[in-house]
Write a protein that holds these residues in place. Structure first.
Motif, PDB file in Angstrom:
ATOM      1  N   ALA A  45     128.377  28.621  66.405  1.00  0.00           N
ATOM      2  CA  ALA A  45     128.290  28.372  64.965  1.00  0.00           C
ATOM      3  C   ALA A  45     127.771  26.960  64.771  1.00  0.00           C
ATOM      4  O   ALA A  45     127.858  26.132  65.684  1.00  0.00           O
ATOM      5  N   MET A  46     127.267  26.683  63.602  1.00  0.00           N
ATOM      6  CA  MET A  46     126.783  25.351  63.237  1.00  0.00           C
ATOM      7  C   MET A  46     125.818  24.773  64.282  1.00  0.00           C
ATOM      8  O   MET A  46     125.888  23.595  64.638  1.00  0.00           O
ATOM      9  N   GLY A  47     124.953  25.619  64.799  1.00  0.00           N
ATOM     10  CA  GLY A  47     123.940  25.150  65.745  1.00  0.00           C
ATOM     11  C   GLY A  47     124.437  24.936  67.166  1.00  0.00           C
ATOM     12  O   GLY A  47     123.685  24.515  68.035  1.00  0.00           O
ATOM     13  N   ALA A  48     125.726  25.234  67.420  1.00  0.00           N
ATOM     14  CA  ALA A  48     126.259  25.058  68.781  1.00  0.00           C
ATOM     15  C   ALA A  48     126.640  26.421  69.346  1.00  0.00           C
ATOM     16  O   ALA A  48     126.821  27.377  68.595  1.00  0.00           O
ATOM     17  N   GLU A  49     126.741  26.521  70.663  1.00  0.00           N
ATOM     18  CA  GLU A  49     127.259  27.760  71.243  1.00  0.00           C
ATOM     19  C   GLU A  49     128.146  27.443  72.441  1.00  0.00           C
ATOM     20  O   GLU A  49     128.055  26.367  73.042  1.00  0.00           O
ATOM     21  N   THR A  50     129.016  28.410  72.763  1.00  0.00           N
ATOM     22  CA  THR A  50     130.069  28.199  73.759  1.00  0.00           C
ATOM     23  C   THR A  50     129.557  27.559  75.045  1.00  0.00           C
ATOM     24  O   THR A  50     130.094  26.550  75.503  1.00  0.00           O
ATOM     25  N   PHE A  51     128.504  28.140  75.625  1.00  0.00           N
ATOM     26  CA  PHE A  51     128.111  27.696  76.958  1.00  0.00           C
ATOM     27  C   PHE A  51     127.496  26.300  77.006  1.00  0.00           C
ATOM     28  O   PHE A  51     127.393  25.713  78.085  1.00  0.00           O
ATOM     29  N   GLU A  52     127.120  25.747  75.838  1.00  0.00           N
ATOM     30  CA  GLU A  52     126.640  24.360  75.839  1.00  0.00           C
ATOM     31  C   GLU A  52     127.750  23.415  76.270  1.00  0.00           C
ATOM     32  O   GLU A  52     127.496  22.301  76.702  1.00  0.00           O
ATOM     33  N   GLN A  53     128.992  23.831  76.082  1.00  0.00           N
ATOM     34  CA  GLN A  53     130.099  22.929  76.372  1.00  0.00           C
ATOM     35  C   GLN A  53     130.939  23.347  77.568  1.00  0.00           C
ATOM     36  O   GLN A  53     131.987  22.790  77.830  1.00  0.00           O
TER      37      GLN A  53
END
Ligand SMILES: Cc1cc2nc3c(=O)[nH]c(=O)nc-3n(C[C@H](O)[C@H](O)[C@H](O)COP(=O)(O)OP(=O)(O)OC[C@H]3O[C@@H](n4cnc5c(N)ncnc54)[C@H](O)[C@@H]3O)c2cc1C
Length: 305
Positions: free
Chosen positions: A144-152
């Motif tokens: 959501a909001m331009g982010a996704e789980t696997f980025e973190q």
């Protein structure tokens, strides 16, 4: 009698935890539809989980993991196998280490966002409004909001369908938009997320932004979030709206008037009605705009007899 026997065997190999027969899955999905799970299993330890998986493999019992059921459409005949729900013991541990969070698959994303905030870790605020847990969100690569789980994600501990554990880095996994195919047959047990040091003011601002956006753009009625993946052409919700399909209804299922990509259960909807509504939308999108809408919601189980 056979099911009673199998549930006793599951209990025995699992040890600590709970096994239930014919658990209604409408109780465990945010859309509030779905028939029963033949066996509903809540293990408490990694060892117990491994034993259950090994037992299922040997007994040829199909296995399905369910998190918070917020991206699931379970058919009316339910699931003819073993449904595993990680919500206790080893699977709900949460530990902060510097800018990293070590979390069990059963921890809710909301809890991850709150723990990160309290530890002054920024970047995970978008998780605040997603009603899933860590396991389901890894499998879906939720975002959501331009982010996704696997980025973190730093790493994910997985267990194979034979009960063997392994730790994988994202570079060793197949990861796509709203889909982590690696986790189709290797299940997430825990994960390490990494954020960055941030001030409480900055974190609170982003949390408020996320919560405001959700409140103003999403229905509060029972739903499974976005039904369709966004096609390359345009957001699915916008397409549904342009096609004049908001409020279209089949039985108790209705396209939300607030968000075209949400189907809501107005009460007593059956999976079969929601599936018919999905098929109608797909057909109209194809006929009128030549766009093939694919479902984001995971459709599982068997039809009612
Ligand atoms: C109101 C609402 C708003 C939403 N907003 C968003 C949003 O902004 N962004 C977004 O991406 N999604 C959104 N969703 C969809 C959903 O919340 C996410 O996909 C969420 O990550 C699913 O998590 P879950 O625990 O509910 O998974 P479930 O629905 O229980 O399961 C989803 C899939 O993951 C599998 N699974 C579950 N646990 C594991 C595990 N441990 N290992 C391997 N596979 C597993 C299941 O078998 C299933 O295939 C929304 C849903 C609702 C109802």
């Amino acid at each position: 009698v056979k099911d009673l026997e199998i549930s006793a065997q599951l209990r025995e190999v699992m040890g600590a935890g709970e096994v239930r027969l014919y658990e209604p899955l409408s109780k465990h999905t945010t859309l509030r539809v779905g028939g029963p799970a033949r066996f509903w299993v809540e293990p408490e330890t990694r060892g117990g989980l491994a034993n259950v998986l090994e037992f299922c493999a040997v007994s040829r019992l199909p296995v399905l993991f369910i998190g918070r059921g917020s991206n699931l459409l379970v058919r009316d005949g339910g699931i003819a196998g073993v449904v595993i729900h990680l919500n206790r013991g080893d699977f709900v541990e949460l530990k902060v280490d510097g800018t990293e969070l070590h979390v069990g698959a059963g921890i809710r994303l909301k809890q991850v966002a709150a723990a990160a905030r309290n530890a002054g870790i920024g970047g995970l605020e978008w998780m605040e409004g997603i009603p899933g847990n860590v396991g389901g969100s890894l499998r879906m690569n939720a975002g959501a909001m331009g982010a996704e789980t696997f980025e973190q994600v730093v790493s994910v501990q997985v267990v194979s369908s034979r009960g063997e554990f392994e730790t994988l880095r994202p570079s060793e996994m197949q990861i796509q938009y709203r889909n982590a195919p690696t986790l189709r047959d290797r299940y997430a047990v825990s994960a390490v997320f990494r954020g960055e040091a941030a001030s409480l003011e900055a974190i609170d601002l982003r949390l408020a932004e996320s919560s405001h956006k959700r409140k103003t753009t999403q229905p509060i009625a029972a739903s499974a979030g976005c039904i369709f993946k966004n096609p390359p052409e345009c957001p699915a919700g916008k397409l549904v709206e342009e096609l004049g399909l908001k409020n279209r209804r089949v039985g108790g299922g209705r396209v939300s008037e607030i968000h075209g990509n949400f189907i809501v259960n107005d009460g007593g909807a059956r999976a079969e009605e929601i599936l018919r509504l999905i098929a109608e939308i797909q057909l109209i999108a194809k006929e009128k705009r030549g766009i093939e809408l694919q479902t984001e919601v995971q459709i599982v189980g068997v039809d009612d007899e």
